[in-house]
Write a protein that holds these residues in place. Sequence first.
Motif, PDB file in Angstrom:
ATOM      1  N   GLU A  75      46.335  32.356  40.575  1.00 57.19           N
ATOM      2  CA  GLU A  75      47.270  33.427  40.922  1.00 57.19           C
ATOM      3  C   GLU A  75      46.493  34.589  41.576  1.00 57.19           C
ATOM      4  N   ILE A  76      45.396  34.968  40.963  1.00 58.00           N
ATOM      5  CA  ILE A  76      44.581  36.057  41.523  1.00 58.00           C
ATOM      6  C   ILE A  76      44.155  35.732  42.951  1.00 58.00           C
ATOM      7  N   PHE A  77      43.716  34.488  43.136  1.00 57.17           N
ATOM      8  CA  PHE A  77      43.188  34.068  44.441  1.00 57.17           C
ATOM      9  C   PHE A  77      44.216  34.137  45.574  1.00 57.17           C
ATOM     10  N   SER A  78      45.498  34.222  45.213  1.00 55.43           N
ATOM     11  CA  SER A  78      46.493  34.142  46.285  1.00 55.43           C
ATOM     12  C   SER A  78      46.828  35.503  46.916  1.00 55.43           C
ATOM     13  N   TYR A  79      46.246  36.584  46.415  1.00 51.23           N
ATOM     14  CA  TYR A  79      46.576  37.892  46.994  1.00 51.23           C
ATOM     15  C   TYR A  79      45.381  38.521  47.704  1.00 51.23           C
ATOM     16  N   TYR A  80      45.598  38.939  48.926  1.00 49.75           N
ATOM     17  CA  TYR A  80      44.502  39.623  49.617  1.00 49.75           C
ATOM     18  C   TYR A  80      44.926  40.908  50.321  1.00 49.75           C
ATOM     19  N   LYS A  81      46.238  41.115  50.446  1.00 50.39           N
ATOM     20  CA  LYS A  81      46.689  42.311  51.173  1.00 50.39           C
ATOM     21  C   LYS A  81      46.663  43.554  50.281  1.00 50.39           C
ATOM     22  N   ASN A  82      46.388  44.692  50.913  1.00 52.06           N
ATOM     23  CA  ASN A  82      46.343  45.993  50.221  1.00 52.06           C
ATOM     24  C   ASN A  82      45.566  45.993  48.909  1.00 52.06           C
ATOM     25  N   PRO A  83      44.333  45.638  48.955  1.00 54.33           N
ATOM     26  CA  PRO A  83      43.556  45.641  47.699  1.00 54.33           C
ATOM     27  C   PRO A  83      43.375  47.051  47.152  1.00 54.33           C
ATOM     28  N   VAL A  84      43.494  47.183  45.862  1.00 57.39           N
ATOM     29  CA  VAL A  84      43.210  48.470  45.247  1.00 57.39           C
ATOM     30  C   VAL A  84      41.683  48.615  45.205  1.00 57.39           C
ATOM     31  N   GLU A  85      41.209  49.853  45.367  1.00 58.68           N
ATOM     32  CA  GLU A  85      39.748  50.086  45.360  1.00 58.68           C
ATOM     33  C   GLU A  85      39.170  49.919  43.963  1.00 58.68           C
ATOM     34  N   ALA A 142      46.972  51.089  34.270  1.00 59.24           N
ATOM     35  CA  ALA A 142      47.595  52.253  33.638  1.00 59.24           C
ATOM     36  C   ALA A 142      48.205  53.197  34.668  1.00 59.24           C
ATOM     37  N   GLU A 143      47.607  53.216  35.885  1.00 57.13           N
ATOM     38  CA  GLU A 143      48.162  54.080  36.939  1.00 57.13           C
ATOM     39  C   GLU A 143      49.409  53.478  37.567  1.00 57.13           C
ATOM     40  N   GLY A 144      49.738  52.254  37.161  1.00 63.09           N
ATOM     41  CA  GLY A 144      50.938  51.611  37.675  1.00 63.09           C
ATOM     42  C   GLY A 144      50.768  50.929  39.019  1.00 63.09           C
ATOM     43  N   VAL A 145      49.525  50.587  39.389  1.00 64.95           N
ATOM     44  CA  VAL A 145      49.303  49.872  40.654  1.00 64.95           C
ATOM     45  C   VAL A 145      49.956  48.496  40.566  1.00 64.95           C
ATOM     46  N   PRO A 146      50.674  48.075  41.624  1.00 65.77           N
ATOM     47  CA  PRO A 146      51.357  46.775  41.565  1.00 65.77           C
ATOM     48  C   PRO A 146      50.383  45.611  41.332  1.00 65.77           C
ATOM     49  N   PHE A 147      50.893  44.610  40.662  1.00 62.06           N
ATOM     50  CA  PHE A 147      50.105  43.441  40.272  1.00 62.06           C
ATOM     51  C   PHE A 147      49.375  42.806  41.467  1.00 62.06           C
ATOM     52  N   GLU A 148      50.078  42.638  42.595  1.00 59.43           N
ATOM     53  CA  GLU A 148      49.491  41.983  43.779  1.00 59.43           C
ATOM     54  C   GLU A 148      48.265  42.754  44.257  1.00 59.43           C
ATOM     55  N   ASN A 149      48.402  44.090  44.260  1.00 60.90           N
ATOM     56  CA  ASN A 149      47.293  44.908  44.754  1.00 60.90           C
ATOM     57  C   ASN A 149      46.109  44.870  43.804  1.00 60.90           C
ATOM     58  N   LEU A 150      46.407  44.709  42.521  1.00 61.23           N
ATOM     59  CA  LEU A 150      45.324  44.597  41.538  1.00 61.23           C
ATOM     60  C   LEU A 150      44.548  43.304  41.782  1.00 61.23           C
ATOM     61  N   CYS A 151      45.292  42.210  41.977  1.00 59.22           N
ATOM     62  CA  CYS A 151      44.654  40.908  42.224  1.00 59.22           C
ATOM     63  C   CYS A 151      43.826  40.975  43.498  1.00 59.22           C
ATOM     64  N   ALA A 152      44.444  41.525  44.541  1.00 56.70           N
ATOM     65  CA  ALA A 152      43.722  41.628  45.813  1.00 56.70           C
ATOM     66  C   ALA A 152      42.466  42.478  45.624  1.00 56.70           C
ATOM     67  N   GLY A 153      42.589  43.518  44.796  1.00 55.43           N
ATOM     68  CA  GLY A 153      41.442  44.391  44.533  1.00 55.43           C
ATOM     69  C   GLY A 153      40.278  43.638  43.899  1.00 55.43           C
ATOM     70  N   VAL A 154      40.630  42.734  42.974  1.00 55.81           N
ATOM     71  CA  VAL A 154      39.580  41.923  42.333  1.00 55.81           C
ATOM     72  C   VAL A 154      38.867  41.086  43.407  1.00 55.81           C
TER      73      VAL A 154
END
Lengths: 254, 337
Positions: free
Chosen positions: A147-157, A175-187
């Motif tokens: 699931e993590i591997f499938s997101y790359y757009k708008n990565p959180v820093e 905790a800041e409420g960043v969307p799940f997709e952006n968290l995955c992309a950030g990783v």
Amino acid sequence: MRIVGIDLGSRFVKTLVMEDYKIVERICISTVSFYKEYCSFNGRLKVDFKKLGIDSFDFGVSTGYGRNNVDIENFNIINELKAHAYGAMYQTGLKDFILLDVGGQDVKIIKVEKGVLTDIELNDKCAASCGRYIENMAKILETSIDEIFSYYKNPVELNSTCAVFSESELIGKIAEGVPFENLCAGVNYSLYKRLKPLLTRFKGKSLLISGGVAENKALLEYLKSDYDEINVLNDSKFNGAIGCCYFGILKYKK
Amino acid sequence: MKKIGITTTVPVEVLYAAGYSVVDLNNIFITSKDYLRYIEIAERDGFPKSLCAWIKGIYGACIENGIDEVVGVIEGDCSNTKSLIEVLKSKGVKIYPFSYPAKHTIEEVKKSIDDFIKLFFKDELVDSNIKEKIEDTRQTLSKGRVLARRIDELTCDFKATGLENHIYQISLSDFNGDIEGYTEILKEKVKEIELRKPKTKKIKLAYIGVPPMTPDIYDFIEKYDAQIVYNEVQREFAFPRFDRAKDIYEQYYDYTYPYSLEFRLKEIEKIIKERNIDGVIHYTQAFCYRAIDDIVIKRKLNIPVLNIEGDKLNCLDGRTKIRIEAFLDMLMDLKGD
Ligand code: SF4
């Protein structure tokens, strides 16, 4: 002629059998159960091949990770960088290439020119861009690695260079409420940022990829900006074991 | 005898004929315990961090050893030398320029060498007297050249080591400041080496590019089943083909190092074939323009080439060692048992 190649990785042990130059068997077992269930020790490591499902073979070659080369009875040991070089040569037929291999704990980049290793880069301190790190991040995000591997757009820093601090940084972002997709992309993007300095010496047109990282679609997406072509090896997980067999063939032929 | 420093190989025949004792500043720099301090001296005097260590080392060695006359090669070698000699000049060092001509013809070489001769013999015309004196010196030097060539051959027989080959070839850039004394040393060395039993190695390597900042590379390689049996530039410094030249002009025309890469490669390719060389180590110095040559060298040579880079340290770093190890390991595989 049957040759067995074993790649003793930090997370998985990959065993491969080649018969007359063709791959006939692939076995991947977690490292812990490999040693616990399939091995005995008498000074050297004795592997229970029957139990593994391999009855007979002519020649065995193994490679280990980092400096921990484990000595298997009656096996030839080769350096893991060489194993990967031969694996990629077998799989692609190329004699000139750059290969990136990311495994459970190691990052390796190798350059092969005219069929010979000419350059190497390894992660020396931290395994923060490797498989284990992603497993930890997946646990925090309560999701699967795929699931993590499938997101790359708008990565959180995620700025921390340390694997442990990165985890708390990620929790902060949740905790800041960043969307799940952006968290995955950030990783994924944090992995890319750590690999990039290691890759600086290895500029080129195309890059071959092996190891667990091959499944990380997002990372491949980022790497595309640095190379014209990204080629994932077919048997990316087994590349080291393939290289062991291929080395065995070269030796045996002579 | 008055001392004169050189920044790279120049027609030393002229200098010795003019009564000088010649010192190659590179050699003082690299063989000194103080080599790092020499670099430091240069940096304190304003030489940039991002500049080849050789240039800085030469500068430091020159200043510290009180060398007050220097031949600076302004064409055909490093362009950094041009600025180096400007700085030396400003410090009161007397500079004699020498150029390897950009156009590689015997006429141009002759012109360059004649200009050089005039700097030391103050003649409008380079007359036959002067020429004879220089030719005599060339003949005297040839005794040493024969011996150095013998050491080169003994390296191919695995009797001389790669390091010995390096040292005794490179030292002919200046004959260590004393032609006769050094020829004697060479004579003794040849005798000693000839008596040795050969230590045969499986892999034969060529070393090409500027001489290394890291002479430990030779011993490091010999710990494996391999040896460097050809040192390109060092061998050129010793003029192995001196006896095919009928005079000093032909000798310096045939010298490969200052001319085009294409011309250098012809000799390299010839030796690779003659000596059955398995792989090439191409050494480049950090911040040196010659690193760009690697592109062409790798394309032109049809055997594996490993490019390694040295910077300030005079011993190999861990990474370079691992790279050499892996390179040799796979060359062995290619070679079979
Ligand atoms: S190594 Fe390169 S930069 Fe340094 S002096 Fe020689 S030619 Fe010049």
